[in-house]
Write a protein that holds these residues in place. Structure first.
Motif, mmCIF file in Angstrom:
data_model
loop_
_atom_site.group_PDB
_atom_site.id
_atom_site.type_symbol
_atom_site.label_atom_id
_atom_site.label_comp_id
_atom_site.label_asym_id
_atom_site.label_seq_id
_atom_site.Cartn_x
_atom_site.Cartn_y
_atom_site.Cartn_z
ATOM 1 N N ARG A 194 0.919 -1.175 -0.312
ATOM 2 C CA ARG A 194 -0.065 0.118 -0.049
ATOM 3 C C ARG A 194 0.748 1.107 0.029
ATOM 4 O O ARG A 194 0.556 2.225 -0.733
ATOM 5 N N LEU A 195 1.771 1.129 0.772
ATOM 6 C CA LEU A 195 2.808 2.445 0.663
ATOM 7 C C LEU A 195 3.572 2.776 -0.622
ATOM 8 O O LEU A 195 3.498 3.892 -0.931
ATOM 9 N N ARG A 196 3.703 1.569 -1.278
ATOM 10 C CA ARG A 196 4.177 1.815 -2.870
ATOM 11 C C ARG A 196 3.176 2.279 -3.753
ATOM 12 O O ARG A 196 3.444 3.089 -4.518
ATOM 13 N N HIS A 204 6.430 4.318 -9.911
ATOM 14 C CA HIS A 204 7.570 4.975 -10.539
ATOM 15 C C HIS A 204 8.348 5.748 -9.532
ATOM 16 O O HIS A 204 9.864 5.693 -9.734
ATOM 17 N N ARG A 205 7.777 6.625 -8.740
ATOM 18 C CA ARG A 205 8.733 7.311 -7.872
ATOM 19 C C ARG A 205 9.377 6.514 -6.692
ATOM 20 O O ARG A 205 10.172 6.800 -6.356
ATOM 21 N N TRP A 206 8.640 5.300 -6.551
ATOM 22 C CA TRP A 206 9.331 4.444 -5.472
ATOM 23 C C TRP A 206 10.554 3.848 -6.083
ATOM 24 O O TRP A 206 11.571 3.703 -5.471
ATOM 25 N N GLN A 207 10.444 3.291 -7.344
ATOM 26 C CA GLN A 207 11.555 2.647 -7.752
ATOM 27 C C GLN A 207 12.769 3.783 -7.949
ATOM 28 O O GLN A 207 14.026 3.510 -7.810
ATOM 29 N N GLN A 208 12.515 5.183 -8.435
ATOM 30 C CA GLN A 208 13.580 5.989 -8.755
ATOM 31 C C GLN A 208 14.086 6.552 -7.369
ATOM 32 O O GLN A 208 15.436 6.696 -7.421
ATOM 33 N N ASP A 209 13.294 6.818 -6.255
ATOM 34 C CA ASP A 209 13.747 7.664 -5.015
ATOM 35 C C ASP A 209 13.998 6.714 -3.783
ATOM 36 O O ASP A 209 14.959 7.357 -3.139
ATOM 37 N N LEU A 262 16.019 7.020 1.478
ATOM 38 C CA LEU A 262 15.906 7.579 0.193
ATOM 39 C C LEU A 262 17.156 7.326 -0.380
ATOM 40 O O LEU A 262 18.299 7.090 0.252
ATOM 41 N N MET A 263 17.404 7.543 -1.678
ATOM 42 C CA MET A 263 18.639 7.239 -2.553
ATOM 43 C C MET A 263 19.792 8.182 -2.122
ATOM 44 O O MET A 263 20.801 7.892 -2.288
ATOM 45 N N SER A 264 19.376 9.592 -1.703
ATOM 46 C CA SER A 264 20.514 10.577 -1.506
ATOM 47 C C SER A 264 19.953 11.522 -0.561
ATOM 48 O O SER A 264 18.554 11.821 -0.496
ATOM 49 N N PRO A 265 20.647 12.380 0.075
ATOM 50 C CA PRO A 265 20.282 13.481 0.556
ATOM 51 C C PRO A 265 19.612 14.464 -0.118
ATOM 52 O O PRO A 265 18.500 15.133 0.193
ATOM 53 N N GLU A 266 19.792 14.601 -1.404
ATOM 54 C CA GLU A 266 19.334 15.681 -2.503
ATOM 55 C C GLU A 266 17.701 15.040 -2.503
ATOM 56 O O GLU A 266 16.817 15.771 -2.546
ATOM 57 N N VAL A 267 17.766 13.702 -2.679
ATOM 58 C CA VAL A 267 16.082 13.350 -2.716
ATOM 59 C C VAL A 267 15.474 13.578 -1.620
ATOM 60 O O VAL A 267 14.242 13.916 -1.611
#
Length: 1232
Positions: free
Chosen positions: A396-398, A404-409, A426-431
């Protein structure tokens, strides 16, 4: 082999010169040969495994002729001696050497050093070197390698400890508001270990080369694991240097940390492909190293009292300057420390901040600690209103966030708590910053609240030199017993304070250092560590020089830590008697003119003789010890982690087990011998005979009782109960026994696969037990499965000769491996059922064990099954016959069936659908009826034996053929036009249709193809398909999709592959002929009508275009020295150009080319399918007028044809009716 050389030292020197911890045997062999040392690969492995090097190196086999040789010394440098000094020198099992490598060189030192600079300079080392066979090796090279191993191991340990550190805390402040000067937020649950607790860039440069990898959990992605990850990265030329042990695996994700060679490799990965997809499964990567947040820090106050807000805000402003900041109170309600988070709008000048803090680190009377934080990489996600939502799950969270955003971020979902909130990384502090900037929209659209999770950076520990200096200063300022100040020692103490070569002795310590027993121990302790004599004069000790004073103070302090001090008043007669009778174990001093006595003894002795002094109700008589100065780690949510940690009194952890001694009035002692190494645990299982034999041995040899207590899954405690001397004598025997443990590894050879059976260890263990061999067997999955047998070697009571184990493992077990290649799912199911039945046998694990698995290379269509059986020979053979019986019945095998070519053609044409349907119905049996029906000399089908009779009857019923035929007169063009329609009608009626030209002459025969001779060349007109023409070169108009596709299909896959990725509409190309064996070359030429013709009907331009097409093809043929060429009639189909223009232009162009060079003997054929176009080409070649007469003459030609229907016996009546229908369709056209 060059025996004149010391080959072990030569091998050591290779590792030393290259500074390598491991090396392939091939590389080592090449280097030694380059040194003109003639030695074979087998001789190298033999030397490395010899007694002189086996305790220094570990050898792992990669293949039959390749090995990895790893530096893995069993005798290493003592870590504690290198850092602060080993406190257990008498029993330490490691080497002691000076920590400063530069001191080993023959250069003058700035100050004297009293540590051993060579291994042989210490008597403790000499004994250990001889015990481990190191004494025959070059001492200098050996020390270099041991230092190299220590350095690499320490770096790896620090890196892993930083990642696994549980000293960090995760806090979740409430949403930051710029207008809040004080806000209190809830504390976020601590992040699970090894998820976000990664080291800072400030702590260890090793982390720069590390990468975190996240893949879905085992249940979500069962077909990908760490090995698959390694192979995927290797396929992209990314080589993993090391896989760190801090791995995380839970129901949401799996996380691994790997070490790569350089930071640049990680930069390239994250820039180009941070997410790799494998079978639609994401493999996500990010840096292990985390950066410090430049805008956030925290202040910790050592008090549970509320800090005044005004003072706090002014203090923060002093630290950060003019930068605007917000302060958030992060203190737990039950915490004994105050914690405040400060977030600034601009980057902070941390250098200025720390300098300011150093100048003023007290506020409101309490000490202040500055704690820096990492950049946020994780978010806490919760519902705005819990009652309006379902429970939170990963799926449900995904869905809410968006796939798409889950896969990328999103790097991973760390945890979901109580179905109401989750933590995602998340993938990085910028994200993270991007998500936080959209927090309001996320709350509005998704009803989800997100907060950053703050991770504190653990403050660096003080350097050893700073600690030593601090200890000395504090010890100099602190008096242990202020009430005891003998006047006779004051002058000496003051004098010693001013004399740097004199060390003052505290009055309390003096009773220990001057004690007959303890004093001798102290002098020996100092002599072993500092190599100087000790002479106590009054209240001071004279030192050889001032430089050694610091080290001397540290070692004296460590020696005193072994003792506990008490001031006891009003001793009774019994207590005085105890003190006097234990004078060798206890120091004491009666204070003059008082009723107080100072006593000192080791902690166990004090607890034995005066246990009442340790009771909780004796708070007024607290033990007097050397002060333990404490250091507080960063605040954590767990209460126990907020307690003080002794800096001086902390005991080092040795490899040898620690002991705890209890006693009672009868002098019966209990010695606790802890075991924390898991390799020993199986020896203490309920099925192993070792505990009983060990208990009997200790009882008979030492008259003591053994009590085995499992404390936890990671610890077992052996309690030795008996008289003190008996217990003391038994302990070193236990230590020697466990130190003699060895591991024998059995792996499969090419001729055997028994060691890949996971349950084999049970069979082997029972056999070893029956032979009274003390051992522990286990299975390891490495190298496709190995058997590990651990045993005690070289021990008089429990020692085992390795040959005895080999006899049991290699000779007493019978094994059979049965490989099967099959396409049958049912056979696999039957094998699995039999395997399950075998494992339910009462003697499974005793007389039999088995493994049924798919081998490498298996696919959904073809399964490579392997069955391995091992155990008692009679049982193995019995079960092997059961497997073979199942295989014989259910394994798909070929079966011959007598069919002629007409029957095979009929089955594969008319009954093809029935054959496919039968195969689908019996798919699990691996039935194949079609692939081998055309086999020569006999047709075959593939199926299990039990289906053979059924399938034969099925095929033979369909292949009993009946042939019906009839002759009719009909126009050939009509036959050609209706042919496909009639074929389809016949197939629907379960018939195979054949229409052939009757050999007898017809009343009206079509005008024969006209042959026109031009000089010596020939031009032919043919009515038929281009693919059937006999010519060296077949010209294909590649712009005609219909014609081009028809030719390529007829030519087959070879031509199709040659034309792959070639644009035939733009480029001329020639290929082989494939299946069109009557030709020699296919020439694909693009041609479309010119644009001016399509728009303005410019026929001149059209004729030039057609002529160029013909001439280009003829020139190709002549240049390649071919003798014939065939053209299609271009432009008469989809383009709708008048046939007379096409015919006249193509024939004239051919004539021009043929007359241009009369020496060329070339035959040109125009293959025309359409009847009316054929008539026009024929008339044009003969020079006859083109009109209706020609057309009607062509269409009126009639010939006699034979119509043949082939059908099965069950459809004869249907075939008769169909024959009449075909005649009615074709014959009326003749009468009209």
């Amino acid at each position: 082999m060059a025996f004149a050389l010391n080959l072990p030292n030569e091998i050591l020197s290779v590792f030393d010169n290259l500074h390598r911890k491991e090396m392939r045997s091939n590389d080592l062999h090449r280097i030694l040969n380059n040194r003109n040392i003639q030695i074979s690969m087998d001789e190298i492995i033999q030397i490395v495994r010899s007694s002189s090097l086996s305790n220094l190196f570990n050898v792992q086999s990669l293949s039959n002729d390749s090995y990895v040789i790893q530096l893995s010394p069993k005798l290493t440098l003592c870590e504690y001696f290198l850092r602060k000094g080993c406190r257990n020198k008498m029993q330490c099992t490691k080497l002691h050497v000076c920590r400063f490598i530069s001191h080993a060189f023959n250069r003058p030192l700035d100050k004297p050093c009293y540590y051993p600079h060579k291994l042989s300079q210490h008597s403790h080392n000499v004994l250990l070197l001889k015990q481990f066979n190191y004494d025959a090796l070059d001492e200098d090279i050996l020390l270099h390698l041991l230092r190299l191993h220590y350095t690499i191991t320490s770096q790896q340990s620090r890196a892993e400890n930083q990642i696994n550190s549980n000293q960090q805390s995760s806090f979740q402040p409430s949403r930051f508001h710029s207008n809040d000067s004080q806000a209190k937020g809830p504390i976020c649950p601590p992040t699970p270990t090894s998820q976000l607790n990664k080291p800072s860039v400030l702590t260890d440069n090793v982390i720069e080369g590390q990468l975190d990898i996240s893949i879905p959990s085992q249940q979500d992605a069962n077909d990908i694991d760490l090995e698959i990850v390694e192979l995927i990265l290797a396929g992209k030329d990314i080589i993993i240097e090391q896989i760190l042990s801090n791995q995380t695996s839970n129901e949401f994700y799996r996380r691994y940390t790997i070490q790569l060679k350089t930071k640049q490799i990680i930069d390239n990965i994250l820039q180009n492909e941070p997410i790799i997809m494998y079978n639609n499964i994401p493999m996500k990567m990010k840096r292990t190293m985390r950066q410090k947040d430049k805008c956030i820090f925290a202040l910790k106050f050592d008090t549970d009292q509320k800090i005044d807000n005004t003072r706090l805000n002014l203090y923060v402003k002093m630290l950060v300057g003019k930068v605007h900041s917000n302060v958030f109170d992060m203190t737990n309600d039950d915490s004994d420390e105050q914690l405040h988070l400060i977030r600034c709008d601009e980057p902070i000048d941390f250098e200025h901040l720390h300098q300011t803090h150093k100048a003023k680190n007290i506020l409101q009377g309490y000490h202040v600690t500055v704690i820096e934080v990492y950049e946020a990489e994780a978010l806490a996600v919760s519902f705005v209103n819990r009652s309006l939502h379902q429970s939170m799950t990963l799926s449900r969270l995904r869905q809410w966030i968006g796939e798409h955003r889950w896969q990328q971020d999103v790097f991973a979902c760390l945890c979901i708590q109580n179905g109401t909130n989750a933590e995602i990384e998340l993938m990085s502090p910028e994200v993270t910053s991007k998500w936080l900037s959209e927090a309001s929209r996320i709350e509005k659209d998704l009803s989800l609240v997100i907060h950053p999770i703050i991770d504190f950076i653990r403050p660096p520990e003080k350097k050893e030199e700073e600690q030593d200096e601090e200890i000395i200063n504090l010890l100099a300022k602190t008096k242990l017993s202020p009430s005891i100040s003998p006047s006779s020692s004051i002058g000496d103490s003051q004098k010693a304070e001013n004399d740097l070569t004199s060390y003052p002795v505290k009055p309390d310590w003096r009773i220990v250092l001057t004690h007959p027993t303890f004093g001798d121990e102290y002098k020996k302790y100092i002599r072993e560590n500092l190599n100087i004599p000790v002479q106590i004069t009054g209240s001071s000790i004279q030192l050889p020089n001032a430089q050694i004073r610091k080290e001397f103070a540290r070692y004296t302090n460590m020696f005193i830590q072994k003792f506990i001090f008490h001031e006891v008043s009003n001793l009774d007669g019994a207590q005085v008697k105890i003190i006097k009778s234990n004078y060798t174990r206890m120091a004491h001093k009666w204070q003059q003119n008082t009723n107080i006595t100072l006593i000192a003894a080791r902690r166990d002795t004090m607890g034995e003789l005066f246990p009442s002094l340790s009771l909780p109700n004796q708070q007024k008589k607290k033990p007097r010890t050397t002060p333990a100065f404490t250091y507080r780690p960063p605040s954590t949510p767990r209460k126990q982690e907020q307690q003080s940690t002794p800096l001086i009194a902390e005991q080092p952890r040795h490899e040898s087990p620690t002991t705890q001694i209890k006693s009672n009035k009868d002098q019966i002692q209990t010695l606790s011998y802890p075991i924390e190494n898991s390799v020993y645990f199986p020896f203490f299982s309920s099925t192993n005979s070792f505990p009983g034999r060990l208990n009997t041995y200790l009882s008979n040899s030492f008259n003591i009782k053994l009590d085995i207590k499992p404390v936890s899954s990671t610890k077992i405690v052996l309690e030795l109960i008996g008289q003190p001397k008996d217990v003391s004598d038994a302990r070193p025997v236990l230590t020697s026994l466990f130190a003699s443990l060895k591991t024998k590894i059995y792996s499969d050879s090419n001729s055997s696969c028994k060691f890949s059976i996971p349950d084999l260890y049970r069979v082997v263990q029972l056999r070893l037990d029956k032979c009274s061999i003390v051992s522990s067997c286990s299975f390891s999955t490495r190298n496709d499965g190995v058997l590990l047998v651990r045993y005690f070697a070289d021990h008089p009571q429990f020692g085992v000769d390795e040959k005895e184990i080999d006899d049991v493992v290699q000779r007493s077990l019978f094994n059979i491996s049965y490989p099967v290649e099959t396409t049958s799912k049912k056979l696999g199911i039957k094998f699995e059922e039999l395997e399950k039945k075998i494992k339910q046998r009462t003697d499974y694990g005793e007389n039999i064990c088995c493994l049924y698995k798919y081998q490498k290379g298996s696919t959904d269509q073809t399964r490579l099954i392997s069955i391995h059986l091992c155990g008692t020979e009679s049982v193995v053979r019995e079960l092997y016959q059961e497997f073979k019986k199942i295989s014989d019945e259910y394994l798909p095998i070929p079966c011959n069936i007598q069919l002629n070519s007409d029957q095979v053609n009929f089955l594969l044409t008319v009954y093809l659908g029935d054959l496919i349907e039968f195969e689908k119905q019996n798919e699990t049996d691996g039935v194949d009826l079609r692939s081998k029906l055309k086999n020569e000399p006999a047709s075959q089908f593939i199926a299990p034996k039990y289906l053979h009779a059924k399938i034969k009857l099925f095929i033979l019923e369909m292949s009993q053929l009946k042939v019906l035929s009839k002759e009719i007169k009909c126009a050939k063009q009509l036959i050609h036009k209706k042919k496909d329609e009639l074929y389809e009608l016949a197939l629907k009626s379960r018939c195979l249709l054949s229409i052939t030209l009757s050999p007898q002459a017809t009343a009206f025969r079509r005008m024969a193809p006209t042959i026109s001779k031009v000089s010596s060349e020939t031009i032919n007109i043919s009515n038929g398909d281009l693919t059937t023409e006999r010519a060296d070169v077949l010209v294909v108009c590649s712009s005609s999709a219909k014609l081009c596709g028809s030719v390529i299909r007829a030519a087959g896959k070879q031509v199709e592959q040659e034309l792959n990725e070639i644009d035939l509409t733009k480029n001329a190309t020639d290929t082989s002929v494939g299946n069109l064996k009557q030709a020699k070359r296919l020439l694909f030429l693009p041609w479309t009508p010119p644009a001016s013709f399509l728009s303005n009907q410019d026929t001149d331009v059209l004729r030039q275009s057609i002529s160029a097409f013909v001439k280009q093809a003829i020139q190709f043929t002549i240049q390649r020295k071919f003798k014939s060429i065939a053209f299609p009639a271009i432009g008469c189909g989809g383009f709708g150009i008048q046939p007379d223009i096409i015919a006249k232009t193509m024939i004239n162009a051919a004539r021009e080319e043929l007359t241009a060079d009369p020496t060329n003997q070339l035959v040109v054929t125009f293959a025309v399918q359409q009847a009316h176009v054929y008539d026009v080409f024929n008339a044009t070649l003969k020079g006859a007028p083109i009109g209706d007469g020609i057309r009607s003459h062509s269409l009126s030609d009639q010939e006699k044809f034979t119509i043949t229907l082939t059908t099965s016996n069950s459809h004869i009546q249907t075939a008769n009716n169909l024959l009449t229908t075909i005649e009615n369709v074709l014959v009326p056209s003749f009468s009209s």
